[in-house]
Enzyme design. Structure first.
Site, PDB file in Angstrom:
ATOM      1  N   PHE A 196       1.223  -3.388   4.502  1.00  0.00           N
ATOM      2  CA  PHE A 196       1.548  -4.728   4.967  1.00  0.00           C
ATOM      3  C   PHE A 196       3.061  -4.935   4.827  1.00  0.00           C
ATOM      4  O   PHE A 196       3.667  -4.529   3.823  1.00  0.00           O
ATOM      5  CB  PHE A 196       0.838  -5.783   4.115  1.00  0.00           C
ATOM      6  CG  PHE A 196      -0.644  -5.912   4.375  1.00  0.00           C
ATOM      7  CD1 PHE A 196      -1.265  -5.262   5.424  1.00  0.00           C
ATOM      8  CD2 PHE A 196      -1.424  -6.715   3.546  1.00  0.00           C
ATOM      9  CE1 PHE A 196      -2.631  -5.397   5.656  1.00  0.00           C
ATOM     10  CE2 PHE A 196      -2.789  -6.857   3.769  1.00  0.00           C
ATOM     11  CZ  PHE A 196      -3.391  -6.203   4.822  1.00  0.00           C
ATOM     12  N   GLU A 243      -2.105   4.935  13.877  1.00  0.00           N
ATOM     13  CA  GLU A 243      -1.709   6.175  13.203  1.00  0.00           C
ATOM     14  C   GLU A 243      -2.002   7.393  14.080  1.00  0.00           C
ATOM     15  O   GLU A 243      -1.181   8.324  14.162  1.00  0.00           O
ATOM     16  CB  GLU A 243      -2.420   6.313  11.864  1.00  0.00           C
ATOM     17  CG  GLU A 243      -1.987   7.554  11.082  1.00  0.00           C
ATOM     18  CD  GLU A 243      -2.472   7.580   9.654  1.00  0.00           C
ATOM     19  OE1 GLU A 243      -2.003   8.450   8.895  1.00  0.00           O
ATOM     20  OE2 GLU A 243      -3.317   6.726   9.277  1.00  0.00           O
ATOM     21  N   HIS A 285      -9.712   2.039  -0.771  1.00  0.00           N
ATOM     22  CA  HIS A 285      -8.262   1.839  -0.667  1.00  0.00           C
ATOM     23  C   HIS A 285      -7.728   1.306  -1.992  1.00  0.00           C
ATOM     24  O   HIS A 285      -7.969   0.161  -2.357  1.00  0.00           O
ATOM     25  CB  HIS A 285      -7.982   0.848   0.456  1.00  0.00           C
ATOM     26  CG  HIS A 285      -6.546   0.770   0.865  1.00  0.00           C
ATOM     27  ND1 HIS A 285      -5.515   1.220   0.077  1.00  0.00           N
ATOM     28  CD2 HIS A 285      -5.970   0.276   1.994  1.00  0.00           C
ATOM     29  CE1 HIS A 285      -4.364   1.005   0.698  1.00  0.00           C
ATOM     30  NE2 HIS A 285      -4.613   0.442   1.857  1.00  0.00           N
ATOM     31  N   HIS A 312      -3.248   7.802   6.396  1.00  0.00           N
ATOM     32  CA  HIS A 312      -3.445   6.526   5.700  1.00  0.00           C
ATOM     33  C   HIS A 312      -4.884   6.075   5.938  1.00  0.00           C
ATOM     34  O   HIS A 312      -5.524   5.567   5.035  1.00  0.00           O
ATOM     35  CB  HIS A 312      -2.432   5.501   6.196  1.00  0.00           C
ATOM     36  CG  HIS A 312      -2.396   4.263   5.364  1.00  0.00           C
ATOM     37  ND1 HIS A 312      -2.182   4.291   4.005  1.00  0.00           N
ATOM     38  CD2 HIS A 312      -2.568   2.952   5.696  1.00  0.00           C
ATOM     39  CE1 HIS A 312      -2.208   3.053   3.526  1.00  0.00           C
ATOM     40  NE2 HIS A 312      -2.460   2.222   4.529  1.00  0.00           N
ATOM     41  N   LYS A 355      -9.728   8.093   1.784  1.00  0.00           N
ATOM     42  CA  LYS A 355     -10.159   6.714   1.507  1.00  0.00           C
ATOM     43  C   LYS A 355     -11.622   6.507   1.877  1.00  0.00           C
ATOM     44  O   LYS A 355     -12.241   5.536   1.418  1.00  0.00           O
ATOM     45  CB  LYS A 355      -9.283   5.716   2.263  1.00  0.00           C
ATOM     46  CG  LYS A 355      -7.868   5.583   1.739  1.00  0.00           C
ATOM     47  CD  LYS A 355      -7.116   4.476   2.496  1.00  0.00           C
ATOM     48  CE  LYS A 355      -5.670   4.356   2.029  1.00  0.00           C
ATOM     49  NZ  LYS A 355      -4.841   5.507   2.464  1.00  0.00           N
ATOM     50  N   CYS A 406       0.804  -1.230   0.000  1.00  0.00           N
ATOM     51  CA  CYS A 406       0.000   0.000   0.000  1.00  0.00           C
ATOM     52  C   CYS A 406       0.833   1.275   0.000  1.00  0.00           C
ATOM     53  O   CYS A 406       0.283   2.371  -0.136  1.00  0.00           O
ATOM     54  CB  CYS A 406      -0.929   0.008   1.207  1.00  0.00           C
ATOM     55  SG  CYS A 406      -1.878  -1.507   1.388  1.00  0.00           S
TER      56      CYS A 406
END
Length: 418
Positions: free
Chosen positions: A405, A316, A342, A305, A337, A165
Site C-alpha cells: 500500500f 504483477e 499475508h 508478492h 502466501k 507490506c
C-alpha cells in the site's frame, strides 16, 4: 569502489506453518496451509473469522515474564527469530566485534496489540488518563530492532524500516547495501508483524481487502485463481543473518545463498491499488536485475508478492511478462502466501527465506488451492505457477517481489551458493 559480497549465513522463521526454519520450510514444500479460525478474540460480529495465526508460541523459554511483558507480540516474535538465526549462523558473539554487528528490521504495523489494548482500556474508562508506562515504547515500530540489539548486545547499525507490506524486504535491501558498502560486517535483518487484532481484522474488512471464505479458511488464500476474494491476514516473523563474504569465509561459516541485487521503486499511483499495467513492479525488477548484473533469462524462479487479490495478482503478472518476455514461460512462479497468508511487514523476510532454501535444496514450493477450472480470463495460464505441488529444479537465481500500500516496491535477487 569495489563492492563487497554479501551472503546469508543464518536464518530463523516463525510462521503460521511452523515455529522455526525447518518446520516452516517442510510445510512449504509439502503445500500445507496455516490458515484457521482466529483464537485470539471473538470474531462473531466480523465478516472474516480466520487468519494465519502463529500456533503455540511461548516466549518464556527465551525471556522471563517480567521482561516479556515489556515487549509487544511483534517484538517477541522479532527476538525469537533473531535467536534462531544467530544460533543457526554459528556466530560466536563473545569473540565477535559487536560494534560491527547491526540490526535493520522491518514492521508494517509495529506494536498494534499494545496500542489497541491501552487505547481500548482508556476508552472504556471514565476519561482519567491511565496508561501503562510501556504503552509508548511497546507501540513503536523501532522496538523490534531495539530489543534484538539489547537482548544480544549488538552495537552496530540499528534502525527500523516501515513501508507496509514491503517493510522487511526494504530492511533486507538496506542491510545488503550497508554490508557491501563496508559500513558493517554482519547485520541481523528481516521483520515481524502481529496484526490479528480487533482493529486489524476490522480495518481490513472495512476496506474489503481480506477474504471472507469462512466456510473453508484453509483454502481462502488462492493466488492467481478466479475465485480469489482477497488476501488472508497472518502474523509471524523471519530473520536472515547477512554477512560480508570474506568474514564468513574466515570463520568457515555455512552459506545458504548470496544476495546479489536489490531494486526499489514507487508506483506513485494510488493509496492501496497497484498500477494495473504493473509499471512500478516492472521497473523494480529491471533495477534489481541490473544491480545484480544478470539478464532476465538468468532467473529460474520468482517468489511473487501474489496476495490473492484481483488487482494485485494481475498487475504483477503483467510486470513479469513485460520484463521477462518469452522467458516468463520458462520460469517457476509461485506464491507462498497461499500457505502462510499475508504477514504484512514480515512477508518479505519470510519469502526471502523461501528463496534461499529453494536455491539450497533445488525445490520450488507450490502455490496451493488452485482447482481445476478455476481460471481467470485475465491471467495467462501458460505461465508455470507451480500449482498445488512442489517442483524440483536446479535454481541458479531467484527473485522475491514485494509490493505495498502506498506503491512501495522491492525486488531482491538471490544467487545459488557453490
Amino acid at each position: 569502489m569495489e563492492l563487497k559480497r554479501v551472503v546469508i549465513t543464518g536464518m530463523g522463521a516463525l510462521t503460521p506453518i511452523g515455529n522455526d526454519l525447518q518446520s516452516t520450510w517442510k510445510s512449504m514444500i509439502e503445500g500445507k496451509s496455516g490458515i484457521a479460525e482466529i483464537t485470539q478474540f471473538d470474531t462473531t460480529l466480523y465478516k472474516t473469522h480466520f487468519a494465519g495465526e502463529v500456533k503455540e508460541f511461548d516466549i518464556s523459554s527465551l525471556l522471563d515474564r517480567k521482561e516479556s511483558r515489556k515487549l509487544d507480540r511483534y517484538a517477541q516474535f522479532s527476538v525469537w527469530v533473531a535467536k534462531e538465526a544467530l544460533e543457526d549462523s554459528g556466530l560466536d558473539l563473545e569473540h565477535e566485534n559487536r560494534n560491527r554487528i547491526g540490526v535493520i528490521w522491518g514492521s508494517g504495523m509495529g506494536g498494534l496489540h499494545s496500542f489497541e489494548e491501552d487505547s481500548m482500556a482508556y476508552g472504556a474508562g471514565d476519561g482519567t488518563p491511565r496508561f501503562s508506562p510501556f504503552y509508548i515504547p511497546k507501540s513503536l515500530h523501532s522496538m523490534g530492532a531495539g530489543h534484538i540489539s539489547m537482548v544480544f548486545g549488538l552495537k552496530g547499525i540499528s534502525f527500523a524500516v516501515t513501508s507496509a507490506c514491503s517493510s522487511s524486504a526494504h530492511a533486507i535491501g538496506q542491510a545488503f547495501d550497508a554490508i557491501r558498502l563496508g559500513r558493517s560486517e554482519i547485520i541481523v535483518t528481516g521483520g515481524a508483524d502481529a496484526d490479528i487484532t480487533y482493529s486489524g481484522i476490522g480495518g481490513f474488512n472495512s476496506m474489503h481487502a481480506i477474504s471472507t471464505r469462512n466456510d473453508s479458511p484453509e483454502t481462502a488464500s488462492r493466488p492467481f485463481s478466479k475465485s480469489r476474494d482477497g488476501f488472508v491476514l497472518a502474523e509471524g516473523a523471519a530473520c536472515l543473518i547477512l554477512e560480508e563474504y570474506e568474514h564468513a569465509k574466515s570463520r568457515g561459516a555455512k552459506i545458504y545463498a548470496e544476495v546479489v541485487g536489490c531494486g526499489m521503486t514507487s508506483d506513485a499511483y494510488h493509496m492501496t491499488a497497484p498500477n494495473p499495467e504493473g509499471e512500478g513492479a516492472a521497473r523494480v525488477m529491471e533495477d534489481a536485475l541490473a544491480d545484480a548484473h544478470i539478464k532476465p533469462e538468468d532467473v529460474d524462479y520468482i517468489n511473487t508478492h501474489g496476495t490473492s487479490t484481483s488487482l494485485g495478482d494481475i498487475a504483477e503478472l503483467n510486470a513479469i511478462k513485460q520484463v521477462f518476455g518469452e522467458h516468463a514461460y520458462k520460469l517457476n512462479i509461485d506464491s507462498t502466501k497461499s500457505m502462510t497468508g499475508h504477514l504484512v511487514g514480515a512477508t518479505g523476510a519470510v519469502e526471502a527465506v523461501a528463496c534461499a532454501m529453494a536455491l539450497k535444496d533445488g525445490i520450488v514450493p507450490p502455490t496451493i488451492n488452485h482447482e481445476e477450472g478455476d481460471d481467470d480470463e485475465n491471467i495467462d495460464y501458460k505461465l508455470n505457477f507451480t500449482f498445488n505441488k512442489a517442483q524440483r529444479r536446479d535454481i541458479q537465481y531467484a527473485i522475491s517481489n514485494n509490493f505495498a500500500f502506498g506503491g512501495h516496491n522491492v525486488c531482491l535477487v538471490f544467487k545459488k551458493w557453490s
